[in-house]
Design a protein around this motif. Sequence first.
Motif, PDB file in Angstrom:
ATOM      1  N   PHE A  54      -6.312  15.165 -89.792  1.00 33.06           N
ATOM      2  CA  PHE A  54      -6.802  16.315 -89.735  1.00 33.06           C
ATOM      3  C   PHE A  54      -8.354  16.542 -89.103  1.00 33.06           C
ATOM      4  CE2 PHE A  54      -9.280  20.132 -91.467  1.00 33.06           C
ATOM      5  CZ  PHE A  54      -8.534  21.065 -90.997  1.00 33.06           C
ATOM      6  N   MET A  55      -9.018  15.252 -89.206  1.00 32.01           N
ATOM      7  CA  MET A  55     -10.486  15.439 -88.598  1.00 32.01           C
ATOM      8  C   MET A  55     -10.188  15.430 -87.027  1.00 32.01           C
ATOM      9  SD  MET A  55     -13.318  12.399 -88.573  1.00 32.01           S
ATOM     10  CE  MET A  55     -12.416  11.351 -87.506  1.00 32.01           C
ATOM     11  N   PHE A  56      -8.876  14.714 -86.674  1.00 36.02           N
ATOM     12  CA  PHE A  56      -8.826  14.788 -85.175  1.00 36.02           C
ATOM     13  C   PHE A  56      -8.321  16.396 -84.791  1.00 36.02           C
ATOM     14  CE2 PHE A  56      -5.735  14.555 -81.457  1.00 36.02           C
ATOM     15  CZ  PHE A  56      -6.711  13.920 -80.738  1.00 36.02           C
ATOM     16  N   GLU A  57      -7.813  16.798 -85.809  1.00 36.68           N
ATOM     17  CA  GLU A  57      -7.241  18.340 -85.429  1.00 36.68           C
ATOM     18  C   GLU A  57      -8.444  19.268 -85.392  1.00 36.68           C
ATOM     19  OE1 GLU A  57      -4.189  19.642 -87.960  1.00 36.68           O
ATOM     20  OE2 GLU A  57      -2.895  18.089 -87.706  1.00 36.68           O
ATOM     21  N   TYR A  69     -16.399  18.958 -91.154  1.00 35.42           N
ATOM     22  CA  TYR A  69     -17.825  18.881 -91.042  1.00 35.42           C
ATOM     23  C   TYR A  69     -18.321  17.428 -90.389  1.00 35.42           C
ATOM     24  CZ  TYR A  69     -18.573  22.863 -94.246  1.00 35.42           C
ATOM     25  OH  TYR A  69     -18.635  23.984 -94.576  1.00 35.42           O
ATOM     26  N   VAL A  70     -17.413  16.471 -90.641  1.00 37.94           N
ATOM     27  CA  VAL A  70     -17.526  15.026 -89.908  1.00 37.94           C
ATOM     28  C   VAL A  70     -17.225  15.238 -88.484  1.00 37.94           C
ATOM     29  CG1 VAL A  70     -16.666  12.722 -90.252  1.00 37.94           C
ATOM     30  CG2 VAL A  70     -17.270  13.730 -92.113  1.00 37.94           C
ATOM     31  N   ALA A  71     -16.219  16.174 -88.263  1.00 43.89           N
ATOM     32  CA  ALA A  71     -15.790  16.106 -86.922  1.00 43.89           C
ATOM     33  C   ALA A  71     -16.908  16.654 -86.248  1.00 43.89           C
ATOM     34  CB  ALA A  71     -14.367  16.701 -86.952  1.00 43.89           C
ATOM     35  N   VAL A  72     -17.390  17.893 -86.552  1.00 42.92           N
ATOM     36  CA  VAL A  72     -18.305  18.616 -85.763  1.00 42.92           C
ATOM     37  C   VAL A  72     -19.674  17.863 -85.817  1.00 42.92           C
ATOM     38  CG1 VAL A  72     -19.608  20.563 -85.895  1.00 42.92           C
ATOM     39  CG2 VAL A  72     -17.310  20.797 -86.549  1.00 42.92           C
ATOM     40  N   SER A  73     -19.984  16.735 -87.109  1.00 49.82           N
ATOM     41  CA  SER A  73     -20.966  16.045 -86.865  1.00 49.82           C
ATOM     42  C   SER A  73     -21.277  15.055 -85.539  1.00 49.82           C
ATOM     43  CB  SER A  73     -21.371  15.203 -88.065  1.00 49.82           C
ATOM     44  OG  SER A  73     -21.509  16.284 -89.180  1.00 49.82           O
ATOM     45  N   ILE A  74     -20.038  14.403 -85.361  1.00 49.53           N
ATOM     46  CA  ILE A  74     -19.543  13.600 -84.347  1.00 49.53           C
ATOM     47  C   ILE A  74     -19.810  14.346 -83.016  1.00 49.53           C
ATOM     48  CG2 ILE A  74     -17.912  12.179 -83.156  1.00 49.53           C
ATOM     49  CD1 ILE A  74     -16.839  11.455 -85.847  1.00 49.53           C
ATOM     50  N   ILE A  75     -19.463  15.447 -82.837  1.00 41.50           N
ATOM     51  CA  ILE A  75     -19.487  16.418 -81.720  1.00 41.50           C
ATOM     52  C   ILE A  75     -21.017  16.644 -81.287  1.00 41.50           C
ATOM     53  CG2 ILE A  75     -18.720  18.259 -80.363  1.00 41.50           C
ATOM     54  CD1 ILE A  75     -16.140  18.406 -82.160  1.00 41.50           C
ATOM     55  N   TYR A  76     -21.577  16.951 -82.329  1.00 45.05           N
ATOM     56  CA  TYR A  76     -23.037  17.475 -82.134  1.00 45.05           C
ATOM     57  C   TYR A  76     -23.661  15.787 -81.613  1.00 45.05           C
ATOM     58  CZ  TYR A  76     -23.150  22.065 -84.014  1.00 45.05           C
ATOM     59  OH  TYR A  76     -23.066  23.444 -84.032  1.00 45.05           O
ATOM     60  N   TRP A  77     -23.385  14.988 -82.339  1.00 44.20           N
ATOM     61  CA  TRP A  77     -24.072  13.567 -82.127  1.00 44.20           C
ATOM     62  C   TRP A  77     -23.657  13.315 -80.409  1.00 44.20           C
ATOM     63  CZ3 TRP A  77     -22.008   9.004 -80.239  1.00 44.20           C
ATOM     64  CH2 TRP A  77     -23.021   8.082 -80.142  1.00 44.20           C
ATOM     65  N   ILE A  94     -18.710  25.804 -81.864  1.00 39.00           N
ATOM     66  CA  ILE A  94     -17.885  24.603 -82.547  1.00 39.00           C
ATOM     67  C   ILE A  94     -18.136  24.324 -83.834  1.00 39.00           C
ATOM     68  CG2 ILE A  94     -18.416  23.431 -80.185  1.00 39.00           C
ATOM     69  CD1 ILE A  94     -20.667  21.639 -81.842  1.00 39.00           C
ATOM     70  N   LEU A  95     -18.947  24.570 -84.713  1.00 40.57           N
ATOM     71  CA  LEU A  95     -19.013  24.567 -86.191  1.00 40.57           C
ATOM     72  C   LEU A  95     -18.110  25.350 -86.678  1.00 40.57           C
ATOM     73  CD1 LEU A  95     -20.068  23.427 -88.750  1.00 40.57           C
ATOM     74  CD2 LEU A  95     -21.961  24.982 -88.671  1.00 40.57           C
ATOM     75  N   ASN A  96     -18.196  26.850 -86.588  1.00 48.20           N
ATOM     76  CA  ASN A  96     -17.369  27.727 -87.126  1.00 48.20           C
ATOM     77  C   ASN A  96     -15.815  27.727 -86.586  1.00 48.20           C
ATOM     78  OD1 ASN A  96     -19.514  29.087 -88.468  1.00 48.20           O
ATOM     79  ND2 ASN A  96     -20.050  29.442 -86.502  1.00 48.20           N
ATOM     80  N   GLY A  97     -15.679  26.798 -85.201  1.00 53.11           N
ATOM     81  CA  GLY A  97     -14.411  26.758 -84.793  1.00 53.11           C
ATOM     82  C   GLY A  97     -13.644  25.601 -85.944  1.00 53.11           C
ATOM     83  N   ALA A  98     -14.290  24.796 -86.188  1.00 53.37           N
ATOM     84  CA  ALA A  98     -13.703  23.666 -87.024  1.00 53.37           C
ATOM     85  C   ALA A  98     -13.422  24.300 -88.555  1.00 53.37           C
ATOM     86  CB  ALA A  98     -14.742  22.403 -87.165  1.00 53.37           C
ATOM     87  N   VAL A  99     -14.526  25.236 -88.951  1.00 52.17           N
ATOM     88  CA  VAL A  99     -14.506  25.560 -90.151  1.00 52.17           C
ATOM     89  C   VAL A  99     -13.192  26.573 -90.457  1.00 52.17           C
ATOM     90  CG1 VAL A  99     -15.396  27.240 -91.919  1.00 52.17           C
ATOM     91  CG2 VAL A  99     -16.539  25.367 -90.719  1.00 52.17           C
ATOM     92  N   ILE A 100     -12.858  27.267 -89.299  1.00 51.59           N
ATOM     93  CA  ILE A 100     -11.801  28.193 -89.256  1.00 51.59           C
ATOM     94  C   ILE A 100     -10.409  27.213 -89.432  1.00 51.59           C
ATOM     95  CG2 ILE A 100     -10.480  29.671 -87.876  1.00 51.59           C
ATOM     96  CD1 ILE A 100     -13.198  30.977 -86.783  1.00 51.59           C
TER      97      ILE A 100
END
Length: 236
Positions: free
Chosen positions: A7-10, A202-210, A184-190
Motif C-alpha cells: 500500500f505504501m507503493f500505491e 505518510y512514510v511514502a510522502v516523506s520519501i518523496i519530499y526527501w 502530493i501529501l493530500n493525494g496520498a492521504v486521499i
Amino acid sequence: MDFDFAFMFEASLAALHYLPITLLLGFLPLIFGSAIGLGIALIRHYKIPILAVFFKWFVTIFKAIPVVLILLVSYLVFSDVFDTMADSLALSISFSDIDRRWIAIFALTLYATSGLSEIFRGALASIPKGQTDAASSVGLTNLQVLRRVMIPQVIPLALPLVNNMLISLIKASSLVSMVSVVDILNGAVIEANVNYRYLEAYVAVSIIYWGVCASIEAVTAGYEKYAHRSRRRQFA
C-alpha cells in the motif's frame, strides 16, 4: 501493527500524480518572490523615502505571520472581495471560476517575498562600497553599476539561501489543502482514506519530499561548484 509495503507503493503512485502541482507551488512563488523581493531589497538598500519604511514594515509583518494564516486569510479575502470587484468591472467571472492553485501561489509568494527580500538585502550589503565607488568614478551610471557590478555578485551570494527558500516552499505546499488544492501529501492521504493506512501514506510522502529536496540540493551544489571553477579560471 503490520506495515503494508504494497500500500505504501500505491500511496507513492497516488502522491506522484500531484508532484507537478507541488513543484508549481514551489517554483512559481520563488520566481515571483525573487523578482519582487529583489526590488524591495534595492529600495531598502538605497533608502528610498517612504517606500523603504513601508517595505520594512511589510517584511516585518509577513515574516511574523505563519504560512497557514497567510493561506487562510488570502482565501477569505479573495472569496469576499472577488465577486464584488468582478461585478464593478462588469466581468463575467466569479470566485467559483478561479483555480484555487492561484490563491495558493499568491499566498506563498507573499511568504517568499518577505524572506527573499531579506536574503537579497543581506547580499547587497555584503558588497564592498569601494566597488560601487570605483565603478561610479569611471563614469558608470547608477543603473549600469547595478547591472554590471552588484547584481552579478548578489546572485551567487544569495544562491544558498534562495535554495533553502525553495525547499521551504516545497514543504509549505503541504498546507494548500486548506484552500482546496491537492498536492502530493493530500493525494496520498486521499488514497489512505480507503483503508486508513495513514502511516504508510505518510512514510511514502516523506520519501518523496526527501527525494525532491535532495535533488534540489544536488543541483544547487553542482551549480556552485561550476560557478566556483569558472571564477577560478577567470582569475587564473
